[in-house]
Design an enzyme around this catalytic site. Structure first.
Site, PDB file in Angstrom:
ATOM      1  CB  CYS A   1      42.205  48.161  38.509  1.00 11.00           C
ATOM      2  SG  CYS A   1      40.495  48.364  39.047  1.00 11.00           S
TER       3      CYS A   1
ATOM      4  CG  ASP B   1      33.061  48.455  42.632  1.00 10.68           C
ATOM      5  OD1 ASP B   1      32.707  47.274  42.836  1.00 10.68           O
ATOM      6  OD2 ASP B   1      33.758  48.795  41.665  1.00 10.68           O
TER       7      ASP B   1
ATOM      8  CD  GLU C   1      35.168  42.220  41.787  1.00  7.18           C
ATOM      9  OE1 GLU C   1      35.951  41.255  41.729  1.00  7.18           O
ATOM     10  OE2 GLU C   1      33.932  42.108  41.631  1.00  7.18           O
TER      11      GLU C   1
ATOM     12  CB  THR D   1      37.615  37.456  28.750  1.00  7.23           C
ATOM     13  OG1 THR D   1      38.606  36.411  28.771  1.00  7.23           O
ATOM     14  CG2 THR D   1      37.256  37.770  27.315  1.00  7.23           C
TER      15      THR D   1
ATOM     16  CE  LYS E   1      33.469  40.329  39.089  1.00  5.01           C
ATOM     17  NZ  LYS E   1      32.435  39.293  39.229  1.00  5.01           N
TER      18      LYS E   1
END
EC number: 1.2.1.70
Length: 434
Positions: free
Chosen positions: A58, A118, A120, A194, A196
């Site tokens: 994103c 972060d 991720e 739904t 991550k």
């Protein structure tokens, strides 16, 4: 010896767009879903790109790879996304060689994340790396680089407190809801999607709002049911979306669609509605703001929320950067070793030739010449000599190119060593690309 088989003009690049210069609309245009990433890899392979990794989240879309010119990689990105060359030029960045390597380290260790610390992104890099490996698009250097970045990420996460405290897009979303919706525990909250971020947001909603009116809707219902079973929330069919929208006080959209899934026509409201769009590309059409009572908040606005946790994290940046420097030094040592290996091999061969010639000469002159003993002694001497040379070449303060040239001149072994290929990555990282 294994080599990279690189063309003479090949350069290592890192290029892409991120939250720093590209807004959500532009990032959405260059966003690559799983199929687009797969298509890009296949096209790269067909066009002769030897080694490449592509990531799309994103907050960023990036390509790390070898090419004659960055346009080869830019072309791949634009042809597999909805972005244009002109849009890329306005918002993108291009790093090469040492800067490209440094960029991957900062991204993989969370220092370049929209929310500092972060991690991720490292899971995305791992997935992208494995996808490229399956297609045979990972050469020795990129393999070593990615694995070193993964190690650095683990060390930064475990040895510093740069990821301490609850700070993420999903956490920021829930904090925004709590701060801006009165009596949140009694409101109807609808979570659409739904993935991550959606899963993490749902977990934070349950934990921090104590709300028993949270409803999940996902195009694939069984995914929502799996999450609902863990968190004890309600699941509704996708067909019920319009009805649930009518009842919702808060809507969180975290779908992975390439086009808006919620627009003005979807909403027939009789009360205020707070919408949080956590998707890239945007999954909520901006025209919903034309409806009185609708408030639309996008991902980027949430990511800009700063608090004491982020300020505390910033204190650990120097420690993280020190770890990165150590891991980059380790990578450079490996690279130097690869470059000097052909010369060391040729030197050893040259010394063996000298010894063999001397043995043949002495055997004619010395009675009862002991071949076995002389072989043992000479082998040990040669090994010690080559070890000394190798140690010198691998020293971080050594000018590898000059030292190799000096050794080859002294021992006349230039013809024995494999032909070396010049390239920017070889110059920067002293790596043999022959």
């Amino acid at each position: 010896m294994e080599n990279f088989n690189m063309p003479r003009s090949t350069t290592f690049y890192a290029l892409g767009l991120s939250y720093k210069k590209a807004d959500a609309v532009i990032r959405g245009k260059f966003s690559l879903d799983a199929q687009a990433q797969s298509d890009l890899l296949l096209q790269a392979k067909a066009e002769g790109i030897e080694s490449l990794v592509v990531t799309s989240t994103c907050n960023r879309t990036e390509i790390y790879g070898f090419a004659h010119h960055p346009y080869e990689l830019i072309k791949l990105l634009c042809e597999n996304s909805n972005g244009s060359i002109e849009e890329f030029q306005q918002a993108a960045y291009i790093y090469k060689n040492e800067e490209a390597v440094s960029h991957m380290f900062r991204v993989g260790t969370g220092l370049d994340s929209q929310i500092l610390g972060d991690f991720e992104i490292i899971s995305q890099i791992k997935t992208a790396f494995n996808n490229s490996k399956q297609e045979g698009l990972v050469n020795t250097f990129l393999d070593r680089l990615v694995n070193t970045v993964i190690q650095a990420s683990k060390k930064v996460k475990t040895e510093t407190k740069i990821s301490s405290g609850a700070t993420s897009v999903s956490f920021a979303s829930v904090q925004y809801i709590i701060r801006n919706v009165a009596d949140i525990g009694s409101k109807n909250i609808l979570l659409f999607g739904t993935g991550k971020i959606g899963r993490n947001t749902c977990e934070n909603l349950v934990k921090h709002t104590k709300n028993s009116h949270i409803t999940l809707i996902n195009r694939t219902k069984n995914k929502a049911e799996l999450l609902a079973g863990k968190l004890n929330v309600i699941v509704k069919d996708y067909a019920d979306l319009k009805q649930e929208l009518h009842q919702a006080d808060v809507l969180v959209v975290a779908t992975g669609a390439q086009n808006p899934t919620i627009d003005k026509a979807s909403l027939a409201l009789q009360k205020p509605l707070l919408i949080l769009d956590l998707s890239i590309p945007r999954n909520v059409d901006a025209n919903v703001e034309e409806i009185p009572g609708v408030t639309l908040i996008h991902l980027d606005a949430l990511s800009q929320i700063t608090d004491d946790t982020l300020e505390r994290r910033k204190q650990h940046i120097p420690a993280a950067e020190a770890i990165i420097d150590d891991m980059k030094l380790e990578l450079n040592t490996w690279v130097n070793g690869r470059k000097c290996a052909p010369t060391i091999h040729a030197l050893k061969s040259k010394l063996n030739d000298i010894v063999s010639a001397e043995f043949a000469f002495q055997k004619k002159k010395i009675t009862h010449f002991d071949d076995a003993q002389m072989d043992l002694i000479s082998s040990r001497i040669i090994q010690k000599l080559t070890n000394h040379f190798a140690s010198h070449l691998k020293n971080e303060n050594t000018s590898v190119d000059q030292s190799i040239e000096f050794i080859e001149k002294i021992f006349q072994i230039g013809q024995l060593a494999p032909n070396k290929t010049s390239s920017p990555i070889a110059d920067k990282y002293k790596i043999n690309l022959s």
